[in-house]
Structures are given as structure tokens and as C-alpha cells.
Design a protein around this motif. Structure first.
Motif, PDB file in Angstrom:
ATOM      1  N   TRP A 114      35.088  33.755  45.797  1.00 13.46           N
ATOM      2  CA  TRP A 114      35.376  34.327  47.116  1.00 13.46           C
ATOM      3  C   TRP A 114      36.833  34.741  47.186  1.00 13.46           C
ATOM      4  O   TRP A 114      37.735  33.962  46.870  1.00 13.46           O
ATOM      5  N   ALA A 115      37.060  35.987  47.591  1.00 12.29           N
ATOM      6  CA  ALA A 115      38.404  36.558  47.547  1.00 12.29           C
ATOM      7  C   ALA A 115      39.073  36.537  48.914  1.00 12.29           C
ATOM      8  O   ALA A 115      38.418  36.619  49.951  1.00 12.29           O
ATOM      9  N   ARG A 116      40.404  36.452  48.885  1.00 15.14           N
ATOM     10  CA  ARG A 116      41.205  36.597  50.104  1.00 15.14           C
ATOM     11  C   ARG A 116      42.493  37.314  49.732  1.00 15.14           C
ATOM     12  O   ARG A 116      43.004  37.202  48.600  1.00 15.14           O
ATOM     13  N   LEU A 117      43.017  38.070  50.692  1.00 13.70           N
ATOM     14  CA  LEU A 117      44.239  38.833  50.452  1.00 13.70           C
ATOM     15  C   LEU A 117      45.447  37.939  50.684  1.00 13.70           C
ATOM     16  O   LEU A 117      45.566  37.297  51.726  1.00 13.70           O
ATOM     17  N   LEU A 118      46.347  37.912  49.719  1.00 13.55           N
ATOM     18  CA  LEU A 118      47.562  37.107  49.825  1.00 13.55           C
ATOM     19  C   LEU A 118      48.756  37.955  50.249  1.00 13.55           C
ATOM     20  O   LEU A 118      49.662  37.466  50.914  1.00 13.55           O
ATOM     21  N   ASP A 119      48.774  39.211  49.836  1.00 10.42           N
ATOM     22  CA  ASP A 119      49.764  40.186  50.289  1.00 10.42           C
ATOM     23  C   ASP A 119      49.175  41.572  50.021  1.00 10.42           C
ATOM     24  O   ASP A 119      48.054  41.664  49.509  1.00 10.42           O
ATOM     25  N   PRO A 120      49.863  42.659  50.353  1.00  9.77           N
ATOM     26  CA  PRO A 120      49.259  43.988  50.202  1.00  9.77           C
ATOM     27  C   PRO A 120      48.806  44.355  48.799  1.00  9.77           C
ATOM     28  O   PRO A 120      48.037  45.311  48.629  1.00  9.77           O
ATOM     29  N   HIS A 121      49.263  43.603  47.792  1.00 11.77           N
ATOM     30  CA  HIS A 121      48.869  43.928  46.418  1.00 11.77           C
ATOM     31  C   HIS A 121      48.368  42.724  45.629  1.00 11.77           C
ATOM     32  O   HIS A 121      48.206  42.824  44.407  1.00 11.77           O
ATOM     33  N   THR A 122      48.086  41.614  46.313  1.00  3.51           N
ATOM     34  CA  THR A 122      47.660  40.402  45.605  1.00  3.51           C
ATOM     35  C   THR A 122      46.409  39.805  46.236  1.00  3.51           C
ATOM     36  O   THR A 122      46.319  39.688  47.457  1.00  3.51           O
ATOM     37  N   VAL A 123      45.460  39.435  45.372  1.00  2.00           N
ATOM     38  CA  VAL A 123      44.204  38.823  45.822  1.00  2.00           C
ATOM     39  C   VAL A 123      44.027  37.480  45.125  1.00  2.00           C
ATOM     40  O   VAL A 123      44.253  37.361  43.917  1.00  2.00           O
ATOM     41  N   GLY A 124      43.642  36.482  45.900  1.00  2.00           N
ATOM     42  CA  GLY A 124      43.284  35.195  45.334  1.00  2.00           C
ATOM     43  C   GLY A 124      41.777  35.050  45.334  1.00  2.00           C
ATOM     44  O   GLY A 124      41.127  35.368  46.328  1.00  2.00           O
ATOM     45  N   VAL A 125      41.204  34.594  44.223  1.00  2.00           N
ATOM     46  CA  VAL A 125      39.750  34.424  44.127  1.00  2.00           C
ATOM     47  C   VAL A 125      39.459  32.968  43.808  1.00  2.00           C
ATOM     48  O   VAL A 125      39.846  32.457  42.750  1.00  2.00           O
ATOM     49  N   LYS A 126      38.777  32.309  44.752  1.00  2.00           N
ATOM     50  CA  LYS A 126      38.435  30.895  44.578  1.00  2.00           C
ATOM     51  C   LYS A 126      37.017  30.797  44.053  1.00  2.00           C
ATOM     52  O   LYS A 126      36.067  31.277  44.673  1.00  2.00           O
ATOM     53  N   SER A 127      36.879  30.169  42.901  1.00  2.00           N
ATOM     54  CA  SER A 127      35.561  30.012  42.290  1.00  2.00           C
ATOM     55  C   SER A 127      34.781  28.920  43.013  1.00  2.00           C
ATOM     56  O   SER A 127      35.311  28.202  43.871  1.00  2.00           O
ATOM     57  N   HIS A 128      33.520  28.757  42.636  1.00  3.84           N
ATOM     58  CA  HIS A 128      32.679  27.770  43.303  1.00  3.84           C
ATOM     59  C   HIS A 128      33.132  26.339  43.019  1.00  3.84           C
ATOM     60  O   HIS A 128      32.768  25.423  43.765  1.00  3.84           O
ATOM     61  N   ASP A 129      33.886  26.139  41.956  1.00  7.05           N
ATOM     62  CA  ASP A 129      34.396  24.787  41.673  1.00  7.05           C
ATOM     63  C   ASP A 129      35.771  24.553  42.278  1.00  7.05           C
ATOM     64  O   ASP A 129      36.399  23.515  42.048  1.00  7.05           O
ATOM     65  N   GLY A 130      36.273  25.522  43.081  1.00  6.17           N
ATOM     66  CA  GLY A 130      37.526  25.316  43.805  1.00  6.17           C
ATOM     67  C   GLY A 130      38.765  25.852  43.125  1.00  6.17           C
ATOM     68  O   GLY A 130      39.842  25.862  43.718  1.00  6.17           O
ATOM     69  N   GLU A 131      38.637  26.325  41.897  1.00  8.41           N
ATOM     70  CA  GLU A 131      39.787  26.883  41.173  1.00  8.41           C
ATOM     71  C   GLU A 131      40.119  28.268  41.721  1.00  8.41           C
ATOM     72  O   GLU A 131      39.216  29.066  42.005  1.00  8.41           O
ATOM     73  N   GLU A 132      41.406  28.586  41.859  1.00  6.85           N
ATOM     74  CA  GLU A 132      41.785  29.904  42.367  1.00  6.85           C
ATOM     75  C   GLU A 132      42.571  30.677  41.318  1.00  6.85           C
ATOM     76  O   GLU A 132      43.532  30.172  40.734  1.00  6.85           O
ATOM     77  N   GLN A 133      42.148  31.916  41.094  1.00  8.64           N
ATOM     78  CA  GLN A 133      42.891  32.837  40.250  1.00  8.64           C
ATOM     79  C   GLN A 133      43.561  33.876  41.138  1.00  8.64           C
ATOM     80  O   GLN A 133      43.075  34.190  42.226  1.00  8.64           O
ATOM     81  N   ARG A 134      44.660  34.433  40.664  1.00  8.65           N
ATOM     82  CA  ARG A 134      45.359  35.468  41.421  1.00  8.65           C
ATOM     83  C   ARG A 134      45.449  36.749  40.599  1.00  8.65           C
ATOM     84  O   ARG A 134      45.680  36.714  39.391  1.00  8.65           O
ATOM     85  N   PHE A 135      45.257  37.866  41.301  1.00  7.76           N
ATOM     86  CA  PHE A 135      45.287  39.169  40.647  1.00  7.76           C
ATOM     87  C   PHE A 135      46.133  40.122  41.480  1.00  7.76           C
ATOM     88  O   PHE A 135      46.097  40.077  42.715  1.00  7.76           O
ATOM     89  N   THR A 136      46.867  40.978  40.794  1.00  4.06           N
ATOM     90  CA  THR A 136      47.619  42.021  41.500  1.00  4.06           C
ATOM     91  C   THR A 136      46.922  43.355  41.291  1.00  4.06           C
ATOM     92  O   THR A 136      46.320  43.600  40.242  1.00  4.06           O
ATOM     93  N   ALA A 137      47.004  44.210  42.310  1.00  3.10           N
ATOM     94  CA  ALA A 137      46.292  45.484  42.245  1.00  3.10           C
ATOM     95  C   ALA A 137      47.079  46.571  42.946  1.00  3.10           C
ATOM     96  O   ALA A 137      47.721  46.328  43.972  1.00  3.10           O
ATOM     97  N   ARG A 138      46.995  47.764  42.390  1.00  3.76           N
ATOM     98  CA  ARG A 138      47.616  48.912  43.053  1.00  3.76           C
ATOM     99  C   ARG A 138      46.912  49.199  44.384  1.00  3.76           C
ATOM    100  O   ARG A 138      47.541  49.472  45.392  1.00  3.76           O
ATOM    101  N   HIS A 139      45.577  49.129  44.359  1.00  2.00           N
ATOM    102  CA  HIS A 139      44.777  49.327  45.564  1.00  2.00           C
ATOM    103  C   HIS A 139      43.792  48.171  45.685  1.00  2.00           C
ATOM    104  O   HIS A 139      43.245  47.699  44.676  1.00  2.00           O
TER     105      HIS A 139
END
Length: 456
Positions: A114-139
Motif C-alpha cells: 500500500w502506497a502513500r505520498l511522502l513528498d511531491p517526488h517520493t512514495v512509501g510502499v508498505k508491504s503486508h508484513d509491515g516493511e516499507e520501501q521508498r521510491f523517488t519518481a519524476r511523476h
């Protein structure tokens, strides 16, 4: 550009999200899509596809009865709800796999969670086991779709939504449907056809608000012919639970005993947990995400399409919006904007409803003088089937220009018929062009090209 993990990060792998992901990747963009639920979104898992499969199953009951009039001797028939559920689930699982292959085949990276926006170019994705990955994106593209409005009021703790109805167990022999929109009407028709005794309760004076009033009223009468009980201007006043039975008292004084209550009073955009408010994205009053003509939100790098923006909550609309958006971001930006006025839609009630363009009421408000052409008849099939079902077709024409503003139908395969006319309406079809068209005989669709005298 290379400082980002990807060029496009898509939140949601429903119809719109998957289409945007694939098309962007095909244009050379690096794409990541996040999804915490089953691939394909509402349409594949809990909407269009399973609902249409159940509608086909419900029509079989009518076909058995109608076959007698054509000389067939039909023996005793029975309905196996568990088999239908199992077969539907297997087909949906197959489609989930198809969507997975479409993404991987296009070179799109799928991240589960499940994803949530952290800033205008960063998304955090929390997996079903609670671990969160972060990704940066142009859009960042939001394509999370919608969800059923949760039940409220008397008996809400026992009521279900359309999400749960597909797998309800046991099959409800008596079903109360609360709502008057297309979802409520479709499920009421489907379960009535499958053998349930269905009562539809709607607080308004008529069902299908927003559709052409004459079409909605005609469909109401036809559904009642199938055995559906419709109670308008009524709400649920009280619910008592007696074992597995719910005793529902309505505001109009009637009491109904049912095995299940479906609350189908609308859908809401799925924005919870996205973190929009923290970024400065304020939702519209109805909960949709405001966007401009290019689907940009108040944050230029964050975009949104589909049910989330609420232009038209239809799968083909989300697909079209995805194509326009991708062309703007990664193409030449020449793809024409979507004409939301000429979008065809169907309601899979029994009989079906289909429409393209304006209702008579909307056409009169916007264009003043209009001409209305109308044909009501018993389809050839039913001259032998003994069914009392009738068909209604309607054309709304701008009196000043002769342009067709709307076409509407209630009857068998209405969606299939209107889809063909939708191309012509989108292209600026005139009534004179319809009149010059030779019909295919004998078909129901030919009635659209034989109407010569306006009724008003």
C-alpha cells in the motif's frame, strides 16, 4: 531525470493504472506500479467482469422459460450457487494473472503493498508484513479507484456491500437492496433472476437518477414484471435480527423479512492513506481529487485519473484518461481531450439499459428546442416466448441543427446496440443521416433507423 528511481510511479494496478503503466513503458519510461490488492482493480475483481458473469447466469433462468414457446421441452432445472461462485473466482484469478503478465511483459516493475505520498517526488510502499520501501519518481500517478460506501443507519452492522455479495453464503432466498443507482438496480435484477425474491428500497421518487427520466421509468416497470418489488420514497427505519433472518421495517410502513441486506447507496473515491492533505492537495466536496485538463493536481508532479477524479466512474473512461495522460507526459501531447458528453454506458438490469449522449431533460436545458423520437414494441422473439418484456428506443435531436444529442434504449442487448451508434454520435451524427440508413431486418436495432415522426 536519472536521479529518480523511475520516471512514473503509479499507485494502483486497476484498469487505468495498468494502462498508464504499460503505455508509458512502451514509450521508454521507467515505470513502477504499486498495488496492495488483487491486480485489475474493481472492474476485474469486484465490478464489471464478475457482475456481467452473474448477469449471464441470471438470464439463463429466463431462457429456460422462453424455450418452451419455441417447442423445446425443458425438464426440471436447478441452480448451483456454489458452482457459479467457484467458476467466477477461477476466471478472476486467471485475469489477475493476465494483468501480471501484461505488466511484466511491458517491463513495468510491480511492487506489492500500500502506497502513500511522502513528498511531491517520493512514495512509501508498505508491504503486508509491515516493511516499507521508498521510491523517488519524476511523476506520480494516483489511480486507486473507489470503494463502496459503507452501510450506516439501522441494521448497518449486519448489512453488506457489493464487495461481499459476490461470495455471500448461503445464497439469499430473500434479499433487500437499499439504493436506486445502477449498482443497486443491477444486483437487484441479477439476484431476482438467480432465484432470490428481491425488494429494492430507494429513498427517492424514482430509480436511476441522472438517466433519462422516461428510460428510467420504463426500466422500473420492466423490472417489476420480472418479479422485483420496488419501494420508492422509502428508507430503512428499523432492523431486528431473529436468528439468520433480518426483519426490516421501512419508513412507508411495510415490513420485509430477508436473509440479507445489500447497501448499494454509492461509491466513494479511495483516498484514505495516500497522504494527500499533508502535501497540500485538498479534496473536492464529494471526496474526489481535483485535477486540471492534463490530470495534474495542485502538485504538478502528482497526477490522478479514473474514479478518483470522478469525471465518469467507468472503466473505459479511466483507460482513455490514461492514454491522454501518457501522451502528455511522454508523447507529443497531440492526443485529443476526452469528450465526456458523448460517452456510452450500459446498466445490466433485466432488461438491459444503454445510453449515449444527453437525456431529454439535459438536452432541453442546454439546447432549448429539441425533437424526440420514440419507439416502444415487443421484440420478435417474444411473440413466441410468451414473455411480456417490451423494448423502448429513444432519440433526442437538436431542432436547430438536426444533430443527435442522445440515444437511449431499454431492451435485450441494449449495450451492444448502443455501442455501435456511440461512434456515430461522437462523430456528429444527424437525424437525416439516420433516416438515410437502411436497417438490418429483422432486428430490434433497425427500429432506430425507422423512426420518422417526432413524438414531441
Amino acid at each position: 531525470m536519472d536521479s529518480f528511481d523511475c520516471d512514473l510511479f503509479v499507485v494502483g494496478a486497476g484498469s487505468g493504472g495498468v494502462r498508464a503503466s504499460r503505455m508509458a513503458a512502451a514509450r521508454g519510461a521507467r515505470v513502477i506500479v504499486a498495488e496492495g490488492s488483487a491486480l485489475g482493480g474493481t472492474c476485474v475483481n469486484l465490478g464489471c467482469i464478475p457482475k456481467k458473469l452473474y448477469s449471464h447466469a441470471a438470464h439463463c433462468h429466463e431462457q429456460f422459460q422462453e424455450a418452451v414457446g419455441f417447442g423445446w421441452h425443458v425438464g426440471e432445472v436447478s441452480f448451483d450457487w456454489q458452482r457459479l461462485r467457484t467458476r467466477r473466482a477461477a476466471e478472476i484469478t486467471r485475469l489477475n494473472g493476465v494483468y501480471d503478465k501484461l505488466l511484466s511483459g511491458a517491463g513495468v516493475r510491480l511492487v506489492r503493498g500500500w502506497a502513500r505520498l511522502l513528498d511531491p517526488h517520493t512514495v512509501g510502499v508498505k508491504s503486508h508484513d509491515g516493511e516499507e520501501q521508498r521510491f523517488t519518481a519524476r511523476h506520480i500517478l494516483l489511480a486507486t479507484g473507489g470503494r463502496p460506501q459503507r452501510p450506516s443507519g439501522p441494521g448497518a452492522e449486519w448489512a453488506i456491500t457489493s464487495d461481499e455479495l459476490f461470495d455471500i453464503d448461503p445464497f439469499p432466498r430473500r434479499l433487500l437492496v437499499v439504493g436506486g443507482g445502477y449498482i443497486a438496480c443491477e444486483f437487484a435484477s441479477i439476484f431476482q433472476g438467480l432465484g432470490s425474491q428481491v425488494t429494492l428500497v430507494h429513498r427517492g421518487p424514482r430509480i436511476l437518477r441522472g438517466f433519462d427520466e422516461e428510460i428510467a421509468g420504463f426500466a422500473d416497470l420492466e423490472m417489476r414484471k420480472k418479479g422485483l418489488t420496488v419501494r420508492l420514497n422509502a428508507t430503512v427505519a428499523e432492523v431486528q435480527r431473529r436468528g439468520d433472518v433480518q426483519v426490516v421495517r421501512l419508513s412507508d410502513g411495510h415490513t420485509v423479512e430477508v436473509d440479507a441486506v445489500l447497501q448499494a447507496t454509492g461509491r466513494l473515491p479511495l483516498t484514505e492513506g495516500l497522504g494527500l492533505e499533508a502535501l497540500g492537495i485538498t479534496l473536492n466536496a464529494e471526496g474526489t481529487v481535483p485535477v486540471d485538463a492534463r490530470f495534474q493536481t495542485a502538485i504538478p508532479s502528482v497526477l490522478a485519473i479514473g474514479d478518483l477524479v470522478g469525471h465518469k466512474a467507468l472503466t473505459p473512461v479511466a483507460l482513455a484518461e490514461a492514454m491522454v495522460l501518457v501522451d502528455h507526459l511522454f508523447g507529443d501531447g497531440q492526443r485529443p481531450p476526452i469528450d465526456y458528453e458523448a460517452i456510452a454506458t450500459a446498466v445490466f438490469t433485466h432488461p438491459n439499459i444503454a445510453t449515449v449522449g444527453m437525456s431529454e431533460e439535459r438536452a432541453r436545458r442546454l439546447h432549448g428546442e429539441v425533437r424526440v423520437f420514440r419507439s416502444e414494441f415487443k421484440a420478435l422473439k417474444h411473440t413466441l416466448s410468451d414473455s411480456t418484456e417490451r423494448t423502448l428506443m429513444k432519440i433526442v435531436v437538436d431542432a436547430a441543427t438536426d444533430r443527435v444529442l442522445g440515444m437511449h434504449m431499454v431492451g435485450a442487448d441494449a449495450g451492444e446496440v448502443i455501442q455501435g451508434f456511440a461512434v456515430a454520435v461522437q462523430a456528429g451524427l444527424t437525424k437525416a443521416q439516420i433516416d438515410r440508413t437502411i436497417g438490418i431486418h429483422p432486428t430490434g436495432a433497425e427500429e432506430f433507423v425507422t423512426m420518422r415522426e417526432p413524438v414531441r
